[in-house]
Design a protein around this motif. Structure first.
Motif, PDB file in Angstrom:
ATOM      1  N   THR A  40      31.930  46.918  36.765  1.00 15.20           N
ATOM      2  CA  THR A  40      33.219  47.602  36.840  1.00 15.20           C
ATOM      3  C   THR A  40      33.547  47.800  38.311  1.00 15.20           C
ATOM      4  OG1 THR A  40      32.845  48.773  34.759  1.00 15.20           O
ATOM      5  CG2 THR A  40      34.502  49.684  36.247  1.00 15.20           C
ATOM      6  N   THR A  41      34.743  47.397  38.710  1.00  7.98           N
ATOM      7  CA  THR A  41      35.140  47.503  40.106  1.00  7.98           C
ATOM      8  C   THR A  41      36.152  48.633  40.285  1.00  7.98           C
ATOM      9  OG1 THR A  41      34.797  45.123  40.440  1.00  7.98           O
ATOM     10  CG2 THR A  41      36.142  46.277  42.070  1.00  7.98           C
ATOM     11  N   LEU A  42      35.851  49.549  41.197  1.00  9.26           N
ATOM     12  CA  LEU A  42      36.726  50.677  41.499  1.00  9.26           C
ATOM     13  C   LEU A  42      37.119  50.621  42.968  1.00  9.26           C
ATOM     14  CD1 LEU A  42      34.750  53.566  39.735  1.00  9.26           C
ATOM     15  CD2 LEU A  42      36.642  52.241  38.793  1.00  9.26           C
ATOM     16  N   SER A  43      38.366  50.952  43.265  1.00 10.07           N
ATOM     17  CA  SER A  43      38.851  50.941  44.642  1.00 10.07           C
ATOM     18  C   SER A  43      39.317  52.332  45.042  1.00 10.07           C
ATOM     19  CB  SER A  43      40.011  49.954  44.800  1.00 10.07           C
ATOM     20  OG  SER A  43      39.585  48.630  44.568  1.00 10.07           O
ATOM     21  N   CYS A  44      39.020  52.695  46.291  1.00  9.55           N
ATOM     22  CA  CYS A  44      39.466  53.984  46.815  1.00  9.55           C
ATOM     23  C   CYS A  44      40.980  53.965  47.012  1.00  9.55           C
ATOM     24  CB  CYS A  44      38.781  54.283  48.143  1.00  9.55           C
ATOM     25  SG  CYS A  44      36.998  54.513  48.027  1.00  9.55           S
ATOM     26  N   ARG A  45      41.640  54.989  46.541  1.00 11.26           N
ATOM     27  CA  ARG A  45      43.091  55.101  46.700  1.00 11.26           C
ATOM     28  C   ARG A  45      43.398  55.839  48.000  1.00 11.26           C
ATOM     29  NH1 ARG A  45      46.605  59.088  46.009  1.00 11.26           N
ATOM     30  NH2 ARG A  45      45.060  60.512  45.103  1.00 11.26           N
ATOM     31  N   PRO A  46      44.282  55.290  48.843  1.00 13.02           N
ATOM     32  CA  PRO A  46      44.640  56.011  50.067  1.00 13.02           C
ATOM     33  C   PRO A  46      45.436  57.271  49.761  1.00 13.02           C
ATOM     34  CG  PRO A  46      46.042  54.080  49.799  1.00 13.02           C
ATOM     35  CD  PRO A  46      44.979  53.991  48.731  1.00 13.02           C
ATOM     36  N   ASP A  62      39.331  61.835  44.145  1.00 10.16           N
ATOM     37  CA  ASP A  62      39.649  60.892  43.079  1.00 10.16           C
ATOM     38  C   ASP A  62      38.539  59.875  42.862  1.00 10.16           C
ATOM     39  OD1 ASP A  62      41.591  59.390  41.260  1.00 10.16           O
ATOM     40  OD2 ASP A  62      41.247  57.886  42.810  1.00 10.16           O
ATOM     41  N   ILE A  63      38.042  59.263  43.938  1.00 10.38           N
ATOM     42  CA  ILE A  63      37.038  58.214  43.777  1.00 10.38           C
ATOM     43  C   ILE A  63      35.724  58.803  43.271  1.00 10.38           C
ATOM     44  CG2 ILE A  63      36.178  58.301  46.152  1.00 10.38           C
ATOM     45  CD1 ILE A  63      36.658  55.167  43.919  1.00 10.38           C
ATOM     46  N   PHE A  64      35.413  60.042  43.669  1.00 16.59           N
ATOM     47  CA  PHE A  64      34.193  60.680  43.162  1.00 16.59           C
ATOM     48  C   PHE A  64      34.258  60.849  41.654  1.00 16.59           C
ATOM     49  CE2 PHE A  64      32.270  64.639  41.672  1.00 16.59           C
ATOM     50  CZ  PHE A  64      30.927  64.367  41.908  1.00 16.59           C
ATOM     51  N   HIS A  65      35.393  61.323  41.144  1.00 14.44           N
ATOM     52  CA  HIS A  65      35.516  61.551  39.702  1.00 14.44           C
ATOM     53  C   HIS A  65      35.455  60.232  38.932  1.00 14.44           C
ATOM     54  CE1 HIS A  65      36.171  65.820  39.965  1.00 14.44           C
ATOM     55  NE2 HIS A  65      37.164  65.665  40.824  1.00 14.44           N
ATOM     56  N   ALA A 118      28.456  49.028  47.177  1.00 12.18           N
ATOM     57  CA  ALA A 118      29.579  49.641  47.895  1.00 12.18           C
ATOM     58  C   ALA A 118      29.891  48.782  49.104  1.00 12.18           C
ATOM     59  CB  ALA A 118      29.247  51.066  48.323  1.00 12.18           C
ATOM     60  N   GLY A 119      31.180  48.637  49.390  1.00 17.61           N
ATOM     61  CA  GLY A 119      31.562  47.820  50.534  1.00 17.61           C
ATOM     62  C   GLY A 119      33.055  47.862  50.771  1.00 17.61           C
ATOM     63  N   THR A 120      33.479  47.185  51.800  1.00 19.29           N
ATOM     64  CA  THR A 120      34.897  47.088  52.117  1.00 19.29           C
ATOM     65  C   THR A 120      35.563  46.149  51.108  1.00 19.29           C
ATOM     66  OG1 THR A 120      34.469  45.273  53.665  1.00 19.29           O
ATOM     67  CG2 THR A 120      34.476  47.514  54.567  1.00 19.29           C
ATOM     68  N   PRO A 121      36.902  46.119  51.078  1.00 17.16           N
ATOM     69  CA  PRO A 121      37.597  45.296  50.078  1.00 17.16           C
ATOM     70  C   PRO A 121      37.206  43.823  50.081  1.00 17.16           C
ATOM     71  CG  PRO A 121      39.124  46.854  51.030  1.00 17.16           C
ATOM     72  CD  PRO A 121      37.851  46.991  51.816  1.00 17.16           C
ATOM     73  N   GLY A 172      36.302  50.136  49.391  1.00 19.36           N
ATOM     74  CA  GLY A 172      37.131  51.012  50.208  1.00 19.36           C
ATOM     75  C   GLY A 172      36.941  50.709  51.676  1.00 19.36           C
ATOM     76  N   PRO A 173      37.969  50.899  52.486  1.00 13.25           N
ATOM     77  CA  PRO A 173      37.829  50.691  53.923  1.00 13.25           C
ATOM     78  C   PRO A 173      36.817  51.655  54.524  1.00 13.25           C
ATOM     79  CG  PRO A 173      40.136  50.949  53.271  1.00 13.25           C
ATOM     80  CD  PRO A 173      39.312  51.363  52.105  1.00 13.25           C
ATOM     81  N   SER A 174      36.376  51.349  55.729  1.00 17.11           N
ATOM     82  CA  SER A 174      35.491  52.262  56.433  1.00 17.11           C
ATOM     83  C   SER A 174      36.185  53.605  56.611  1.00 17.11           C
ATOM     84  CB  SER A 174      35.140  51.680  57.807  1.00 17.11           C
ATOM     85  OG  SER A 174      34.343  52.576  58.549  1.00 17.11           O
TER      86      SER A 174
END
Length: 343
Positions: free
Chosen positions: A226-232, A34-37, A206-209, A71-73
């Motif tokens: 633009t800020t994008l967050s990794c979805r668990p 998801d985050i790649f797309h 790129a970094g943690t939240p 996104g978290p580590s």
């Protein structure tokens, strides 16, 4: 020195080489998620806009837009960003161009990790190293200069090297430096890169939240990125994806997948072990494959996941999510005791 191996030792070594080669094949697999797309879509549009401005020679470009990926580590953010940037067809590898008697290094992308200790000055110096301005061990020419002078040189060299994209990983280390004045200096520096009237660049962070706090402190910066967050990952939504990854990895190294690993009960255990982080989920799968290969079996089972987890984290079976009966009571790796655990 001459190394002598007995027959058994040589057989063990050859088996280890086969496992190492198989694991290398797993490392070469890239799974689009998801985050790649989302990064690919946003980054592609920002880069296209920037390249059009350069191609058309617009006299007043003045601004570029950036991207912040949180996104978290272990969430897979760095891998996703690097894949998007370094596989983009419009971004070329570094080269050396001759301008008269001068040889100038040109690179479309300057990528680096935030240095330690993380200061604005050390980051600027690291960029100059990446651009070939100074040797990593030679800081004498910059030691006495304030940060703003170093960053003036950075901006000049970004233009000279024709850098279009500046990617800085682990940016939360610089964002959490503490003092309000230092934080504002970081914000102002990032804005200057995006808004440089002569050569704006697309800045990707790129970094943690925790990095979000830096962006949210300044409305101008927030509007330029633009800020994008990794979805668990969750069992209900991502079971099919996880099973597909597991099957693909097993097939790559010639293993079968035990039917129990396709059940929702196992997927819950796996995602609990990885805290739902995409990158860690892939690592759990790869670790189990390694365990199965080392044992010389032809089928990966839950016992291989349990063994890999035990070896990696040195936890008792009662704290192993693949073995504990009530695994939900086991605190996920990286979570504090106060964190509410939800599936």
């Amino acid at each position: 020195m001459t190394w002598c191996f007995g027959g058994a030792a040589m057989a063990d070594y050859e088996a280890q080489v086969r496992v190492a080669k198989a694991l290398r094949e797993l490392d070469d697999i890239f799974v689009e998620n998801d985050i790649f797309h989302r990064v690919s879509q946003e980054f592609g549009l920002k880069l296209a806009t920037l390249l059009l401005d350069i191609e058309e020679g617009r006299a007043r470009r003045g601004k570029a837009s950036g991207l912040v990926v949180l996104g978290p580590s272990g969430s897979g953010k760095t891998t996703a960003v690097e894949r998007c940037i370094f596989s983009h067809p419009m971004l070329r590898p570094p080269s050396t161009q001759r301008r008269g008697v001068e040889r100038v290094r040109q690179m479309d992308v300057c990528a680096l990790k935030t240095p330690s200790p993380a200061t604005l000055k050390s980051l600027g110096h690291e960029i100059l190293v990446k651009l070939g301005y100074v040797d990593k061990s030679d800081a004498l020419s910059l030691r006495g200069k304030p940060a703003h002078e170093i960053w003036h040189q950075v901006r000049n060299l970004l233009q000279k090297c024709r850098v279009k994209v500046l990617f800085i990983d682990e940016m939360q280390d610089l964002a959490s430096t503490g003092a309000r004045g230092a934080t504002q200096e970081v914000i102002n520096t990032l804005k200057s890169l995006l808004q440089d009237p002569d050569w704006p660049v697309c800045v990707v962070l790129a970094g943690t939240p925790e990095l979000r706090h830096l962006v949210d402190q300044d409305l101008q910066l927030k509007n330029r990125v633009t800020t994008l967050s990794c979805r668990p990952l969750t069992t209900e939504v991502d079971k099919g994806t996880v099973v597909a990854i597991l099957s693909r990895y097993a097939e790559e190294v010639g293993l079968e997948v035990h039917p129990d690993l396709r059940k929702i009960s196992f997927i819950r255990r796996l995602l609990h072990a990885s805290a739902g982080h995409f990158g860690k989920t892939v690592q759990e799968i790869s670790g189990a494959q390694s365990e199965a290969l080392q044992r010389g079996v032809d089928e990966v089972k839950i016992e291989h996941f349990a063994a890999a987890f035990r070896n990696k984290y040195d936890r008792l079976d009662a704290a192993n999510p693949y073995l504990a009966e009530d695994f939900r009571q086991i605190r996920k790796l990286g979570e504090s005791a106060e964190t509410d655990e939800t599936e």
